[in-house]
Design an enzyme around this catalytic site. Structure first.
Site, mmCIF file in Angstrom:
data_model
loop_
_atom_site.group_PDB
_atom_site.id
_atom_site.type_symbol
_atom_site.label_atom_id
_atom_site.label_comp_id
_atom_site.label_asym_id
_atom_site.label_seq_id
_atom_site.Cartn_x
_atom_site.Cartn_y
_atom_site.Cartn_z
ATOM 1 C CG ASP A 64 21.065 -7.894 65.827
ATOM 2 O OD1 ASP A 64 20.069 -7.194 66.095
ATOM 3 O OD2 ASP A 64 22.194 -7.702 66.317
ATOM 4 C CG ASP A 112 21.720 -10.632 68.340
ATOM 5 O OD1 ASP A 112 20.500 -10.784 68.115
ATOM 6 O OD2 ASP A 112 22.144 -9.915 69.260
ATOM 7 N NE ARG A 159 22.803 -11.953 76.291
ATOM 8 C CZ ARG A 159 23.742 -12.842 76.005
ATOM 9 N NH1 ARG A 159 23.853 -13.960 76.691
ATOM 10 N NH2 ARG A 159 24.571 -12.633 75.014
ATOM 11 C CB THR A 219 25.032 -6.895 83.723
ATOM 12 O OG1 THR A 219 23.769 -6.808 83.035
ATOM 13 C CG2 THR A 219 25.421 -5.527 84.247
HETATM 14 C C1 PRP Z 1 18.681 -13.049 73.106
HETATM 15 C C2 PRP Z 1 17.864 -14.310 72.924
HETATM 16 C C3 PRP Z 1 17.436 -14.632 74.324
HETATM 17 C C4 PRP Z 1 18.616 -14.180 75.141
HETATM 18 C C5 PRP Z 1 19.395 -15.380 75.548
HETATM 19 O O1 PRP Z 1 17.853 -11.958 73.234
HETATM 20 O O2 PRP Z 1 16.797 -14.145 72.022
HETATM 21 O O3 PRP Z 1 16.260 -13.953 74.741
HETATM 22 O O4 PRP Z 1 19.417 -13.335 74.306
HETATM 23 O O5 PRP Z 1 20.450 -15.036 76.364
HETATM 24 P P1 PRP Z 1 20.545 -15.452 77.902
HETATM 25 O O6 PRP Z 1 20.198 -16.906 77.965
HETATM 26 O O7 PRP Z 1 21.995 -15.196 78.215
HETATM 27 O O8 PRP Z 1 19.631 -14.594 78.684
HETATM 28 P P2 PRP Z 1 18.380 -10.452 73.320
HETATM 29 O O9 PRP Z 1 18.579 -10.056 74.738
HETATM 30 O O10 PRP Z 1 19.577 -10.295 72.419
HETATM 31 O O11 PRP Z 1 17.164 -9.611 72.823
HETATM 32 P P3 PRP Z 1 16.423 -9.583 71.396
HETATM 33 O O12 PRP Z 1 15.659 -10.870 71.291
HETATM 34 O O13 PRP Z 1 15.530 -8.411 71.549
HETATM 35 O O14 PRP Z 1 17.448 -9.429 70.316
HETATM 36 N N1 URA Z 2 21.546 -14.351 72.334
HETATM 37 C C1 URA Z 2 21.693 -14.600 71.005
HETATM 38 O O1 URA Z 2 20.916 -14.120 70.180
HETATM 39 N N2 URA Z 2 22.713 -15.377 70.622
HETATM 40 C C2 URA Z 2 23.583 -15.943 71.494
HETATM 41 O O2 URA Z 2 24.499 -16.669 71.070
HETATM 42 C C3 URA Z 2 23.399 -15.656 72.871
HETATM 43 C C4 URA Z 2 22.369 -14.880 73.254
#
Ligand code: PRP
Ligand code: URA
Length: 209
Positions: free
Chosen positions: A203, A200, A104, A108
């Site tokens: 993380d 997160d 994400r 944006t």
């Molecule tokens: C997080 C989570 C989802 C997304 C959700 O991933 O694991 O994939 O955000 O957010 P949204 O519904 O607003 O799209 P992230 O983009 O942080 O990537 P990661 O899993 O690599 O940490």
């Molecule tokens: N992605 C995450 O990992 N946590 C949130 O709360 C939203 C998006």
């Protein structure tokens, strides 16, 4: 319109509380996500078709049921979805696993696709897309778009925590997809994080920051 199921089983709710807790470290967080994924997989597979077979027990021949061999595919959204895969595979070891890599964009909040690798026969499989978080819904919508573009038809989405705003958008974009959630939280904050949420997910699973 797709249905939304919130799993309120006490074991799921109990473990989710410790997943949310800021004091839960990476090892325990990972173990808990794995366990909740197993429990959710147990619920989500409730409707799998069965077929009758004969089995020799030590006493007699019995008619008994086995799974009818429906083909399943687990599709984690990278990275955080990976944390749910092993827990599901413990219950459904024959499922194939495909990967959709999305991150994400922090400004944006829109998903950016960077990797897709799927089983070659996804059009024949029941696909379960997994990601711990459904926040704005952008990642879920994009991952499901990606599967449909490649022939995926029978799709479910499963996550630990969802925001109401994101759930509505996924339902609008993909009315054929049912959504399975362990907890439906209050809202998104200004940074697109789920409140109260768990922070997160990626993380916390992988110990990055
Ligand atoms: C997080 C989570 C989802 C997304 C959700 O991933 O694991 O994939 O955000 O957010 P949204 O519904 O607003 O799209 P992230 O983009 O942080 O990537 P990661 O899993 O690599 O940490
Ligand atoms: N992605 C995450 O990992 N946590 C949130 O709360 C939203 C998006």
């Amino acid at each position: 319109m797709g249905k939304v199921y919130v799993f309120d089983h006490p074991l799921i709710q109990h473990k989710l509380t410790y997943i949310r807790d800021i004091n839960t470290g990476t090892k325990e967080f990972r173990e808990l996500v794995d366990e909740v994924a197993s429990l959710m997989a147990f619920e989500i597979t409730r409707d799998l078709p069965l077929t009758e077979v004969s089995v020799e027990t030590p006493v007699t021949t019995a008619k008994s049921k086995v799974l009818a061999g429906k083909k399943l595919g687990i599709i984690p959204i990278l990275r955080a979805g990976l944390g749910m895969v092993d827990g599901i595979l413990k219950l459904i070891p024959a499922a194939k696993v495909g990967h959709v890599g999305l991150y994400r964009d922090p400004k944006t909040l829109l998903p950016v696709e960077y990797y897709v690798k799927l089983p070659s026969d996804i059009e024949e499989r029941e696909l379960i897309v997994v990601d711990p978080m459904l926040a704005t819904g952008g990642s879920a919508i994009e991952a499901i778009n990606s599967l449909k573009k490649r022939g995926g038809k029978n799709i479910k989405f499963m996550c630990l925590i969802a925001a109401p705003e994101g759930v509505e958008l996924v339902k609008e974009a993909h009315p054929d997809v049912d959504i399975y959630i362990a907890a439906l939280d209050e809202k998104l904050n200004d940074h697109g994080y789920i409140v109260p949420g768990l922070g997160d997910a990626g993380d916390r699973l992988f110990g990055t920051k």
